[in-house]
Design a protein around this motif. Sequence first.
Motif: not given
Length: 367
Positions: A155-166
């Motif tokens: 919700k915070q980033w509007g992207r799946p966690c798999r697409e966010l940097p670690s």
Amino acid sequence: MKKYDYLIVGSGLCGAVFAYEATKRGKRCLVIDRRDHIGGNVYTKEIEGINVHLYGAHIIHTGSKKVWDYFHQFTDVNHFVNSPIANYNGEIYNLPFNMNTFSRLWGIRTPDEAKAIINKQRSVIKGEPKNLEEQAISMAGTDIYEKLIKGYTEKQWGRPCRELPSFIIKRIPMRFTYDNNYFDIRYQGVPYGGYTPIFEKMLQDCDVILNVDFNEDQQKYRDMADKVFYTGMVDAYFDYQLGKLQYRSLRFEHEVLDTDNYQGVAVVNYTDAKTPYTRLIEHKHFEFGTQEKTVISREYPSEWDGKTEAYYPINDEENQNLYEKYAELVAKEENTIFCGRLAQYRYYDMSQAIEASLVEVEKEFGN
């Protein structure tokens, strides 16, 4: 001769600190801001006798005595300790992840029991984590990831966690003690009377103009001062000539309620996917208020659309590469100082913003 020595673009922490230090040294400063108030995202407004953080919860926290003492010269700070809770579909968990969290999740009592469960769960990740999901599981295991990280983060980033940097998840603390102190840091609190009086003190010897956008007529404002201290979006400064950087925005719904205590804590994170907001803030708890009414704020993350405020840079590989190209233009820019979350395209908390501005003060004026 120009009327001002410095034009400060933005009246948030970075701009206000620089303006205060410059005027203290006898410099003439003009501060301008796009909004109708000073203080940037740290601005507070009194509603029903409660100092409301209109742009989300702000708690000054730092391990630096220098920053703490600097902030303290403008205000007295209370002993508020940030101890938020998480609501996952009605289940309540303590934050940060600690023994209270683990006991609630698994019915265990000791650190060894918690570590055994977490170690078993996080062993599913092999090698170096490639994204936020893998990083979260490698730190906290699958149960904590699914209940307390995944929904909130997406919700915070509007992207799946798999697409966010670690690296994003590395800022979240986790400990094996019964300690709900989120920051686990020496200095923290909230100023008595809110944040706005601090900015009024910082800028009292400056000229201030509100409701103006520097980037709509840069030359007009440049002609007023010898140098510019810029805290706005770096891509907007260069008229997006290399392309637009991506940002996350926030929308807030504020509501006055006819009760003296709505949720019993200042901040509740909603970590399930179905609740549309990420946090619910009850402002009176920041200052231990006893007012008959209360004010709550719901925080809704959204993509920045060019009209709302830009809050967070999205430091994935694509955006970071674009920023590096803008940084090359910044290095060639004369008589302009770039400082802050938007101008430097990096996350700053309050203490980091103060530190960043003081670094530029030292570069400009020496000790």
